[in-house]
Design a protein around this motif. Sequence first.
Motif, PDB file in Angstrom:
ATOM      1  N   VAL A 198     -32.875   2.163 -27.494  1.00 53.24           N
ATOM      2  CA  VAL A 198     -34.036   1.308 -27.247  1.00 53.24           C
ATOM      3  C   VAL A 198     -35.269   2.190 -27.013  1.00 53.24           C
ATOM      4  CG1 VAL A 198     -35.022  -0.441 -25.734  1.00 53.24           C
ATOM      5  CG2 VAL A 198     -32.587  -0.534 -26.329  1.00 53.24           C
ATOM      6  N   LYS A 216     -33.560  -9.549 -25.803  1.00 47.32           N
ATOM      7  CA  LYS A 216     -33.189  -8.579 -26.849  1.00 47.32           C
ATOM      8  C   LYS A 216     -32.320  -9.254 -27.886  1.00 47.32           C
ATOM      9  CE  LYS A 216     -32.365  -4.810 -23.868  1.00 47.32           C
ATOM     10  NZ  LYS A 216     -31.651  -3.584 -23.563  1.00 47.32           N
ATOM     11  N   GLU A 275     -30.173   7.964 -32.835  1.00 47.78           N
ATOM     12  CA  GLU A 275     -29.486   6.846 -32.189  1.00 47.78           C
ATOM     13  C   GLU A 275     -29.494   5.612 -33.082  1.00 47.78           C
ATOM     14  OE1 GLU A 275     -27.747   6.091 -29.391  1.00 47.78           O
ATOM     15  OE2 GLU A 275     -27.596   8.257 -29.162  1.00 47.78           O
ATOM     16  N   TYR A 276     -30.626   5.433 -33.753  1.00 44.14           N
ATOM     17  CA  TYR A 276     -30.782   4.278 -34.625  1.00 44.14           C
ATOM     18  C   TYR A 276     -29.793   4.374 -35.786  1.00 44.14           C
ATOM     19  CZ  TYR A 276     -32.724   1.420 -38.332  1.00 44.14           C
ATOM     20  OH  TYR A 276     -32.867   0.527 -39.352  1.00 44.14           O
ATOM     21  N   LYS A 294     -26.176   3.807 -34.606  1.00 41.33           N
ATOM     22  CA  LYS A 294     -25.823   2.418 -34.325  1.00 41.33           C
ATOM     23  C   LYS A 294     -25.791   1.601 -35.611  1.00 41.33           C
ATOM     24  CE  LYS A 294     -25.735   2.256 -29.685  1.00 41.33           C
ATOM     25  NZ  LYS A 294     -25.810   3.689 -29.417  1.00 41.33           N
ATOM     26  N   ASP A 347     -29.784  -3.418 -28.653  1.00 41.05           N
ATOM     27  CA  ASP A 347     -28.893  -2.544 -27.903  1.00 41.05           C
ATOM     28  C   ASP A 347     -27.463  -2.857 -28.304  1.00 41.05           C
ATOM     29  OD1 ASP A 347     -28.482  -4.956 -26.759  1.00 41.05           O
ATOM     30  OD2 ASP A 347     -29.374  -4.453 -24.830  1.00 41.05           O
ATOM     31  N   GLU A 399     -30.040   2.288 -22.480  1.00 43.49           N
ATOM     32  CA  GLU A 399     -29.511   2.670 -23.787  1.00 43.49           C
ATOM     33  C   GLU A 399     -30.547   3.480 -24.537  1.00 43.49           C
ATOM     34  OE1 GLU A 399     -27.160   0.402 -26.459  1.00 43.49           O
ATOM     35  OE2 GLU A 399     -26.754  -1.045 -24.864  1.00 43.49           O
ATOM     36  N   ASP A 434     -34.868   2.045 -20.292  1.00 43.40           N
ATOM     37  CA  ASP A 434     -33.703   1.289 -20.761  1.00 43.40           C
ATOM     38  C   ASP A 434     -32.508   2.224 -20.695  1.00 43.40           C
ATOM     39  OD1 ASP A 434     -33.341  -1.419 -22.892  1.00 43.40           O
ATOM     40  OD2 ASP A 434     -31.676  -0.036 -22.504  1.00 43.40           O
ATOM     41  N   ASP A 460     -36.003  -2.552 -19.079  1.00 41.85           N
ATOM     42  CA  ASP A 460     -34.822  -3.382 -19.228  1.00 41.85           C
ATOM     43  C   ASP A 460     -34.588  -4.071 -17.884  1.00 41.85           C
ATOM     44  OD1 ASP A 460     -32.517  -4.457 -20.272  1.00 41.85           O
ATOM     45  OD2 ASP A 460     -31.314  -2.643 -20.008  1.00 41.85           O
TER      46      ASP A 460
END
Lengths: 121, 863
Positions: free
Chosen positions: A15, A104, B589-590, B593, B62, A12, A10, A54
């Motif tokens: 993810v 998603k 990252e989690y 975000k 995302d 990003e 993916d 993805d």
Amino acid sequence: MSDHRVMIIDDEKIVGDMAKLSLEQEGYIVETFLNGETALVRLAEQKFDVVVTDLKMKGIDGMEVLRTVKSLYPDTRVIMITAFANLDTAIEALRGDVHDFFPKPVKIKELKASIQRALGG
Amino acid sequence: MGDLIVNVLAKGKGLLRRALGSGQVTFKVMFSRFRQVLENHNRAIEIIADMGDKLGGDYLFDIAYIRSAYEGLYATLGSSIESFNVLTRDRYPQLKNVFGRIDRDIRLLVYDRAAEGPQAFGGEDQAIASLEFVLPYSSITLGMSHVAGGKNANLAELKNNVEIVTPEAFAITASAYDIYMRHNKISEMISALGGNDGPYKAALNEIRGAILSGAVPPDLARAIEGAMASLKTKCGDKCFIAVRSSAQAEDGASSFAGQFETVLNVPLESMRVQEAYKQVLAGLFSDSASVYLKEVGIDIRNIKMAAACVLMVDAKVSGVIYSTNPGRDDGTLIINATWGLGAAIVEGRADSDFYIVRKGPAPAIFSKRTGKKDSMIVNSDEGGVATVKTPVSIAEINSLTDEQVLELARQAVLIENYFRHPQDIEWAIDEGGRIFILQARPLRSEALKIESQVSGARVLMKVRGNVVQRGVGAGRVFVFKHPDGLDEFSRGDILVARNDSSEFIRIMPYASAIITDTGSITSHMASLCREFRVPAFVNAGNATQVLEHGSEITVVADDEDQATVYDGILRDVVEQARRSLAAMEDVYEYRKKRYVLRYISPLNLVDPLLEKFSPEGCKTMHDILRFIHEKSVMELIDNAMRGLKGQAAKKLDLPIPAGIIVVDIGGGVLNSVEPPGGRVALGQVASIPLRAVLQGMTYPGAWDSAPVSLKVNDFMTSMMRMPDIASGSEGDAWRNVAVVSREYLNLSLRFGYHFNMIDCYCSETARNNHVYFRFTGGATDMVKRSRRIELISIVLKNYGFNTKSKGDLIIGRLANMKKEDMEKILDSLGRLIAYTRQLDAVLHDDGKVLLYANNFLAGDYKL
């Protein structure tokens, strides 16, 4: 604990990071990639049981990953995830023998269940 | 009579015109705006709930999702503000600015935009100037890390809410950072940052130099001076502070530890504090910090540095606690301790004492290791710190007594439970033996496999309903009866209630879980549960009956629509759930975000009677929603009372002499084709809330304690009783007005010298529903009137109202309730209105209050 290998592709980072953590908790060996190119290079050297990819990515996209995997590594199951789900892409992916297709945001529990089914569990 | 009504109408129209200006906005228009506000409100709350859910750790998401969800929220809220401004005739123009400011902060995160140059902020000089540069800890909450930085927000949250001791402190905010950079023309240098390693390093160096040689702007200097003066009133002239970094993104990120600057033991003198502050600002641009920021994907141009100014503790012993042992899954915590200040431990420079403590109901020291503490760091008399040799006599003995170890462990568990996450805690003990908590932040922990180990436990309930916040909670059942009872709620209890209520915020930080019989996943309570990460489950059916007050249970809410309640406390299961959450939060990252939720979900405006309930008090999108909702209801009430006589008014025939005129604004009365001045029979009333209230008012025995046989809907009876209206001329009696639609009621009643007012929306959608009840006045003396207020208060609380009373005024509010429940409440209010008409005449002593309140609640209306 299983020693099944799962690849996540993916573009990003979040993810891959989240999927890696969740799937490692289930005992899978997980590798993550931010684009199709590096993922295919890795696939050439290591067999994976499941590839979660993805759909929309720059360069090699999810459909191309699917086609490559199906032709070169027919035992590997492919699960497609996408933010841009529509009927056309779903049909196209299913024709390409995708194991599963998720819009998603994907519920992690469902992804886990799908991977389990892909592995015949 | 007809003349009278015409007069009233003429007068009313004049009033209406004056009140509404030339815009000719009728109440009907107002009402339709109100409904638009409600609809948008619901849509927005749903989006916020969905974002909380999708970003809660159970979904792979995302940025495309965050963007589209946020754009939906932005559009909905924007249109809600439009409707609201029409409704309130632009009485809250600041709201749009606040909305704009929060939106800008969110867009910076969501679109990863670099901080815009000073030109971009050009139009907002005033807005920036009006922001606060310095904040006392008492006004900082956990959700304010974007204002005060993560360190301040965490420590202030502890100081304000947990029973531990933290040193006196104040925060220099992110706005101060802005003004400092602009004042010294450093903003341009920061926005121009770019290039590869060589030039980049040179640019950083230049920025650091500019910061250190810059001048503190006069406004900021004054603000710091003020905070210092107020600190001095508590500690005297001769005290010292630590000036510590508190960066915006430092929120919850333990990995930031040690990246920024801390200046210890700074004398409380203007120049010294300013110098330390500059060092902390410059620390953001150090080579190591910038490398780190790059690595974790934060653009240095997007982050602002606040500072924590914390009173130095003259530490005899200091150290660190990990409230959960990261290496072992065995219910232990670890404590490190050394003589003097703790900097040596934090920086990993020195050997220290090491304790492992087993947590649980009877904590015990599991193991001890005494370190060889050759050197120690101490405060210097003139400021700064020095490393000195530890006196030989104490270098190799334990720096803590067993009692101190256990007390530290107890406090660590308190903090971990409060934040619902393992914590990395810094502490110090002064010469007097007092323990101070200096800092707490989430502990990085290893990812652990999660398995439910609930086999063998007895299942008390397996219910379908709605999970508001997933998770596991264990504790004693506390069955909620009415708000006053919440005082009895103990830390760690599980709240079980019939309905959900934002009133529960009082106990939310301490609750292990919340279960309600009915409720909505988009209520304010639900948002608060998500914010506080309290496992919560609504629509559980009959939990209040099945679960016994005081019994111990474990709630596992891990599915979307199902929760299981086990008998007893299953510690392993709780611990595992907590680790699972901690593991996900370790994914940088989690966390990054998810950070956007900080500007969206938390609810700071809870109590509409507090001063901060204002546009300026709104810190998040949720606050704005709450503000709009509350003020819209109030606006509607005001306008219903002011503008009602511009509408077609009809007398209502009732079997009791209540003298009510009905104004229908849509669907409230059947066959309402007659001209003004006509009559409406009880059977024609189609307004759901009015019907319910009238049913109560006309309930046999409620209006008149004399044994009369009143029959509801009995037209003949009503005609016969009309003339004996209790007070004044017949004309006076028709001053009671009900403005109705099918789902709305604004009823104002005057009986003798006291006034009742009900404003209510009662529809099929529970979260649209509200009831507002106000009672004031009375003919008898103040003491008796107060007794009546007391009685009403008891009754209202029993129905679950949030009440406020002052003198002979009482206000009760209730919201978010199913239609059927609401109808029952309205029926009861109708009875209460009837019952209390003459009540104060009989309330001769305080003892009677409870007696009559209980009689009323038991359905005995005799006086």
